[in-house]
Design a protein around this motif. Structure first.
Motif, PDB file in Angstrom:
ATOM      1  N   ILE A 337      -2.225  10.922  -7.949  1.00 53.35           N
ATOM      2  CA  ILE A 337      -1.937   9.495  -8.090  1.00 53.35           C
ATOM      3  C   ILE A 337      -1.724   8.851  -6.729  1.00 53.35           C
ATOM      4  CG2 ILE A 337      -0.267   7.821  -8.981  1.00 53.35           C
ATOM      5  CD1 ILE A 337       0.219   9.750 -11.320  1.00 53.35           C
ATOM      6  N   GLY A 338      -0.957   9.539  -5.864  1.00 56.47           N
ATOM      7  CA  GLY A 338      -0.688   8.984  -4.537  1.00 56.47           C
ATOM      8  C   GLY A 338      -1.949   8.820  -3.713  1.00 56.47           C
ATOM      9  N   LEU A 339      -2.806   9.845  -3.706  1.00 59.79           N
ATOM     10  CA  LEU A 339      -4.055   9.765  -2.943  1.00 59.79           C
ATOM     11  C   LEU A 339      -5.004   8.739  -3.544  1.00 59.79           C
ATOM     12  CD1 LEU A 339      -4.681  13.550  -2.162  1.00 59.79           C
ATOM     13  CD2 LEU A 339      -3.939  11.760  -0.589  1.00 59.79           C
ATOM     14  N   THR A 340      -4.983   8.623  -4.875  1.00 61.65           N
ATOM     15  CA  THR A 340      -5.828   7.615  -5.523  1.00 61.65           C
ATOM     16  C   THR A 340      -5.391   6.211  -5.128  1.00 61.65           C
ATOM     17  OG1 THR A 340      -6.208   9.087  -7.410  1.00 61.65           O
ATOM     18  CG2 THR A 340      -6.656   6.739  -7.736  1.00 61.65           C
ATOM     19  N   LEU A 341      -4.070   5.978  -5.099  1.00 60.86           N
ATOM     20  CA  LEU A 341      -3.562   4.672  -4.672  1.00 60.86           C
ATOM     21  C   LEU A 341      -3.961   4.374  -3.227  1.00 60.86           C
ATOM     22  CD1 LEU A 341       0.048   4.713  -6.212  1.00 60.86           C
ATOM     23  CD2 LEU A 341      -1.899   3.323  -6.943  1.00 60.86           C
ATOM     24  N   THR A 342      -3.866   5.391  -2.376  1.00 56.98           N
ATOM     25  CA  THR A 342      -4.246   5.218  -0.969  1.00 56.98           C
ATOM     26  C   THR A 342      -5.724   4.892  -0.856  1.00 56.98           C
ATOM     27  OG1 THR A 342      -2.533   6.767  -0.271  1.00 56.98           O
ATOM     28  CG2 THR A 342      -4.317   6.346   1.283  1.00 56.98           C
ATOM     29  N   ALA A 343      -6.556   5.646  -1.613  1.00 61.17           N
ATOM     30  CA  ALA A 343      -8.005   5.412  -1.562  1.00 61.17           C
ATOM     31  C   ALA A 343      -8.355   4.008  -2.055  1.00 61.17           C
ATOM     32  CB  ALA A 343      -8.719   6.465  -2.405  1.00 61.17           C
ATOM     33  N   LEU A 344      -7.714   3.575  -3.142  1.00 62.05           N
ATOM     34  CA  LEU A 344      -7.986   2.235  -3.662  1.00 62.05           C
ATOM     35  C   LEU A 344      -7.573   1.161  -2.670  1.00 62.05           C
ATOM     36  CD1 LEU A 344      -6.903   2.608  -7.405  1.00 62.05           C
ATOM     37  CD2 LEU A 344      -9.222   2.288  -6.520  1.00 62.05           C
ATOM     38  N   PHE A 345      -6.412   1.375  -2.036  1.00 62.73           N
ATOM     39  CA  PHE A 345      -5.960   0.402  -1.046  1.00 62.73           C
ATOM     40  C   PHE A 345      -6.962   0.289   0.102  1.00 62.73           C
ATOM     41  CE2 PHE A 345      -4.098   0.290   3.223  1.00 62.73           C
ATOM     42  CZ  PHE A 345      -3.724  -1.045   3.273  1.00 62.73           C
ATOM     43  N   VAL A 346      -7.390   1.446   0.636  1.00 61.59           N
ATOM     44  CA  VAL A 346      -8.327   1.441   1.759  1.00 61.59           C
ATOM     45  C   VAL A 346      -9.633   0.760   1.368  1.00 61.59           C
ATOM     46  CG1 VAL A 346      -9.709   2.921   3.279  1.00 61.59           C
ATOM     47  CG2 VAL A 346      -7.307   3.476   2.854  1.00 61.59           C
ATOM     48  N   LEU A 347     -10.123   1.046   0.156  1.00 60.70           N
ATOM     49  CA  LEU A 347     -11.391   0.437  -0.297  1.00 60.70           C
ATOM     50  C   LEU A 347     -11.253  -1.065  -0.501  1.00 60.70           C
ATOM     51  CD1 LEU A 347     -12.807   3.056  -2.839  1.00 60.70           C
ATOM     52  CD2 LEU A 347     -13.826   2.349  -0.671  1.00 60.70           C
ATOM     53  N   ILE A 348     -10.150  -1.478  -1.149  1.00 64.64           N
ATOM     54  CA  ILE A 348      -9.972  -2.899  -1.447  1.00 64.64           C
ATOM     55  C   ILE A 348      -9.693  -3.691  -0.175  1.00 64.64           C
ATOM     56  CG2 ILE A 348      -8.480  -4.564  -2.634  1.00 64.64           C
ATOM     57  CD1 ILE A 348      -8.114  -2.444  -4.840  1.00 64.64           C
ATOM     58  N   TYR A 349      -8.856  -3.126   0.704  1.00 65.55           N
ATOM     59  CA  TYR A 349      -8.432  -3.884   1.881  1.00 65.55           C
ATOM     60  C   TYR A 349      -9.500  -3.922   2.962  1.00 65.55           C
ATOM     61  CZ  TYR A 349      -4.865  -6.038   4.819  1.00 65.55           C
ATOM     62  OH  TYR A 349      -4.138  -6.937   5.579  1.00 65.55           O
ATOM     63  N   TYR A 350     -10.189  -2.772   3.162  1.00 62.99           N
ATOM     64  CA  TYR A 350     -11.166  -2.720   4.245  1.00 62.99           C
ATOM     65  C   TYR A 350     -12.619  -2.678   3.770  1.00 62.99           C
ATOM     66  CZ  TYR A 350      -7.197  -1.854   7.289  1.00 62.99           C
ATOM     67  OH  TYR A 350      -6.019  -1.972   7.977  1.00 62.99           O
ATOM     68  N   ARG A 351     -12.834  -2.626   2.455  1.00 62.28           N
ATOM     69  CA  ARG A 351     -14.162  -2.729   1.861  1.00 62.28           C
ATOM     70  C   ARG A 351     -15.128  -1.697   2.409  1.00 62.28           C
ATOM     71  NH1 ARG A 351     -13.930  -9.396   1.968  1.00 62.28           N
ATOM     72  NH2 ARG A 351     -12.087  -9.519   0.600  1.00 62.28           N
TER      73      ARG A 351
END
Length: 823
Positions: A337-351
């Motif tokens: 869950i933690g890594l998934t949240l990190t991955a989603l943040f990186v994708l959404i924020y930096y595209r």
């Protein structure tokens, strides 16, 4: 074993394959940094990435066999050893056992079983003459090998052979043989030893040797010992110390070549008794006749670590995982869950750039797990802490680069130029932050043992992987995107706007808050004293119930004990022995009666009573069917471990202080040092003030916090140094601008890491939750101290005597040009 698994294992055990693979990757690595052509750098970097990933994937296959779990995650074997008294060489009487004898035996066991520091070995003293050894789960064959290695005293002696012992008597028997049988009185100063050997025809022969009771050399005179295999011959090559070499010369200088003999005695048995061919002999000789290379290796390891006292294994157990399957599952889900949240943040924020970062993080993860598998390192909970820290630093490096990239694009540069400038400017901050953490990790590995060493190993592999993935992997990906015209524009979210907050004007309130919290933390240590330390550090009592064929769930026992008012939190462990299942509870001495009463009341099996039987007759008295036994237990890795950790961390701080002084200035080193001390003391203090107890798992958490604190502080320092070098005006204003410039990176990195650890704290239980809560506290405290403690200390120290921080930086002893980026 599947063919592919067999193929992978054969390759990774082949030294030539590993040597050629490593050499090829090393050539590509230096070629990448040496070449100036962008297209060649891109191609070489690609082959380097694919080569490393391929080798790591090979090491990882199959994961269930290649990744080793520590005893806290997967269970393992436990050996209880009894230290025996050594015998006086003159009288043959036992010498009373001393505390130092047990401590020395414990130290030797650790060196024998964990020579490379790759295993999560736990050893601690119990009672007055016992040592408990716990190791991760092993096969029956490995268990037998460990038993043999534990019991081998490896008392090496070299003695001169008295040739009178070979003189025949009237009955044809030698003098030594007649003394051995009692037909001849003992010769004062000499003893008889039996020596069995094979002659040239392969027949077993036995001779009796009359040896001098005075030992010429012992195992203490051995400097090195290593196995040598030539064809079917397996030997142990021994090199003596300087003092040992002098003893050997004195022993052999008066001997007659081709006539006199020296006996090599190991654990009271003559291994070999060669005739001296030349005199005097020097520092090097061999022990011949080992049956295999493994036997020679085992003997050489034992000779390097000789025991003064014999050991006897009095009990062997198979232990269930300390954390239990449920906790492991919680940890896995929390990590996902933690890594998934990190991955989603990186994708959404930096595209699009976030996708590149995820590829780099994937390579980083493969390298960490592959490195652990390739070198046979064990995953433990503290080791996972090191992995979390290194992955967090890898995410931080990407955020740092992308925030720089945002600035360069905002300055109107082309995408290709902006990417190049972002990597160039971010390189020094990434390099410095990782190197300071690497210094700490290497010192912890050198000084530490067990848990600390496991943390250091994982952190070291993770740091090297994070530097590689953040600097090289993502850079190569961007080069491909530019050259293939796949990247024409990059856009990012901009939720954290540029600010002009005057952080340095808030120094006094920050110092007051920190001062009060630090005083409260120190007061908590003093006021609570031993109450603030768990059983790991204070020792206590071990309660044991022999359950036989019965079974009690560990989780149920833990839930029951939560209802008992105890002075310290007890730890529960399921075990298996030859007699059946056992339930073991470690607790404070004063809590024994309350815990036993609670368990006997809560579980009918433990509360059942039967009529007592003594000497085959019933006494009429009722006793519990399942009796408990108690034994005093010393601190598990306790005070010695705490002292060792503090020394290692102190040396790490000294190393960081030295590096920052050379790389920046002493004022920066002082700021980073005080901020780190602030974070470690306050994190531990908050746990104490909230009524918690510090245990071994908190030591791993504090090491993680120290690494994070240094990383965060160095990045801010790097930006301050850059601003002061390039900007004009008031130093305080420029420092504020630098802190504001890194604020987005600080907030983004902290939030992603805090989110991951929060999930771990919410879903975890027991030790996992203790670990996560302290990390969470440390992350918040560390983020605060980097801004409100470290930077103000730098300004204060540089100005305390009217100095100029800008002048200090311009005259720094290690210029920026000394470390060139060649991306």
């Amino acid at each position: 074993m599947f063919p592919s698994t067999f193929f992978a294992s054969i390759l990774l055990k082949d030294p030539m394959f590993l040597f050629l693979s490593g050499l090829g990757l090393l050539v590509l690595f230096f070629w990448y940094f040496a070449t100036e052509l962008e297209s060649r750098k891109r191609n070489v970097g690609t082959f380097l990435i694919l080569g490393i990933c391929g080798l790591m994937a090979l090491a990882l296959y199959p994961p269930k066999e290649s990744l080793k779990g520590g005893i806290d995650l997967v269970g393992g074997s436990s050996f209880t050893l009894q230290v025996k008294p050594k015998l006086d060489e003159t009288t043959g009487q036992p010498i009373p056992l001393m505390k130092e004898d047990v401590t020395q035996a414990k130290s030797i066991i650790e060196k024998r079983l964990n020579e490379r520091g790759t295993k999560d070995l736990q050893t601690y003293e119990t009672g007055e003459d016992k040592i408990l050894v716990q190791m991760p789960g092993m096969s029956p064959e490995e268990s037998e090998e460990v038993k043999e290695l534990l019991e081998k005293v490896a008392r090496l002696e070299l003695r001169r052979v008295n040739l009178e012992g070979f003189h025949p008597g009237p009955d044809g028997r030698t003098l030594a043989e007649r003394i051995d049988s009692g037909d001849e009185p003992r010769k004062p100063g000499f003893g008889v030893f039996k020596h069995s050997y094979e002659d040239r025809e392969g027949n077993t022969r036995t001779e009796f040797l009359l040896l001098n009771n005075r030992v010429a050399l012992t195992g203490k005179d051995v400097a090195t010992a290593y196995p040598e295999t030539m064809g079917a011959s397996h030997n142990v090559a021994i090199t003596l110390t300087s003092a040992g070499g002098d003893k050997m010369i004195n022993l052999t200088k008066d001997m007659a070549p081709g006539r006199d003999r020296i006996a090599v005695v190991l654990d009271g048995e003559v291994i070999t008794a060669p005739t001296v061919q030349s005199v005097p002999l020097g520092k090097r000789f061999q022990i011949e006749g080992q049956s295999s290379h493994d036997e020679a290796r085992s003997l050489s390891n034992a000779l390097k670590n000789p025991l003064e006292n014999p050991l006897e294994i009095i009990e062997t157990r198979v232990i269930s995982p300390t954390l239990g399957a449920a906790v492991i599952t919680q940890g896995i889900w929390a990590g996902i869950i933690g890594l998934t949240l990190t991955a989603l943040f990186v994708l959404i924020y930096y595209r699009t750039a976030g996708l590149v970062a995820l590829i780099g993080l994937t390579v980083n993860t493969i390298m960490i797990f592959g490195g652990m598998a390739m070198f046979g390192f064990t995953f433990t909970l503290p080791g996972i802490a090191g992995m979390i820290l290194s992955i967090g630093m890898a995410v931080d490096a990407n955020v740092l680069i992308y925030e720089r990239l945002r600035e360069e694009i905002g300055h109107g540069k082309s995408l290709k130029s902006a990417i190049s400038a972002a990597y160039d400017k971010a390189f020094s901050a990434i390099f410095d932050s990782n190197i300071t953490s690497l210094i700490t990790a290497l010192i912890l590995f050198w000084m530490g043992s067990g848990t600390v060493k496991g943390f250091a190993i994982t952190l070291t592999i993770g740091l090297l992987s994070s530097i590689f993935s953040a600097i090289l992997v993502t850079r190569v990906m961007f080069r491909w995107g530019n050259d293939l015209h796949l990247l024409k524009k990059l856009s990012f979210l901009d939720l954290i706007k540029s600010s002009t907050f005057d952080f340095l004007s808030k120094v006094k309130p920050a110092y007051v808050v920190s001062g009060l919290l630090l005083l409260a933390s120190l007061g908590g240590f003093v006021f609570r004293g031993q109450k603030g330390l768990g059983i790991d550090f204070t020792g206590g009592t071990q309660i044991q119930f022999e359950l036989g064929s019965h079974h009690i769930e560990q989780a149920a026992v833990e839930a029951s004990l939560e209802k008992v008012q105890t002075s310290k939190r007890p730890s529960v462990q399921e075990e298996k022995a030859i007699s059946g299942e056992q339930l073991t509870i470690r607790c404070a001495d004063q809590d024994v009666d309350a815990i036993v009463a609670n368990l006997r009341e809560s579980f009918p099996i433990l509360g059942e009573k039967v009529e007592e039987v003594k000497n085959g007759e019933k006494t009429g008295d009722m006793v519990y069917a399942i009796q408990q036994s108690t034994d005093s237990v010393s601190a598990a890795l306790g005070k010695d471990f705490m002292i060792e950790s503090c020394i290692a961390l102190g040396l790490g701080l000294l190393g960081i202080l030295t590096y920052i002084t050379l790389r920046f200035e002493f004022s920066f080193a002082l700021g980073g040092f005080l901020a780190l001390i602030h974070d470690v003391v306050m994190s531990a203090g908050i746990i104490i003030l909230c009524g918690g107890e510090l245990s071994l798992i908190h030591v791993a958490a504090l090491l993680t916090i120290a690494g994070y604190s240094v990383n965060d502080t160095i990045i801010i320092f790097d930006r301050i140094r850059e601003s002061l070098k390039e900007g004009d005006g008031d130093v305080k204003i420029l420092m504020n601008e630098a802190i504001n410039a890194t604020l987005s990176r600080t907030i983004l990195t902290s939030l992603t890491t805090i989110a991951t650890v929060t999930v771990l704290a919410i879903l975890g239980t027991g030790q996992l939750q203790d670990f996560s809560l302290m990390i969470l506290i440390g992350l918040i405290v560390g983020t605060y101290s980097s801004i409100f403690i470290a930077a103000p200390v730098v300004l204060w120290w540089s100005e305390r005597k009217g100095g100029s921080l800008r002048k200090e930086i311009l005259h720094t002893t290690l210029a920026e040009s000394d470390i060139q980026t060649v991306n």
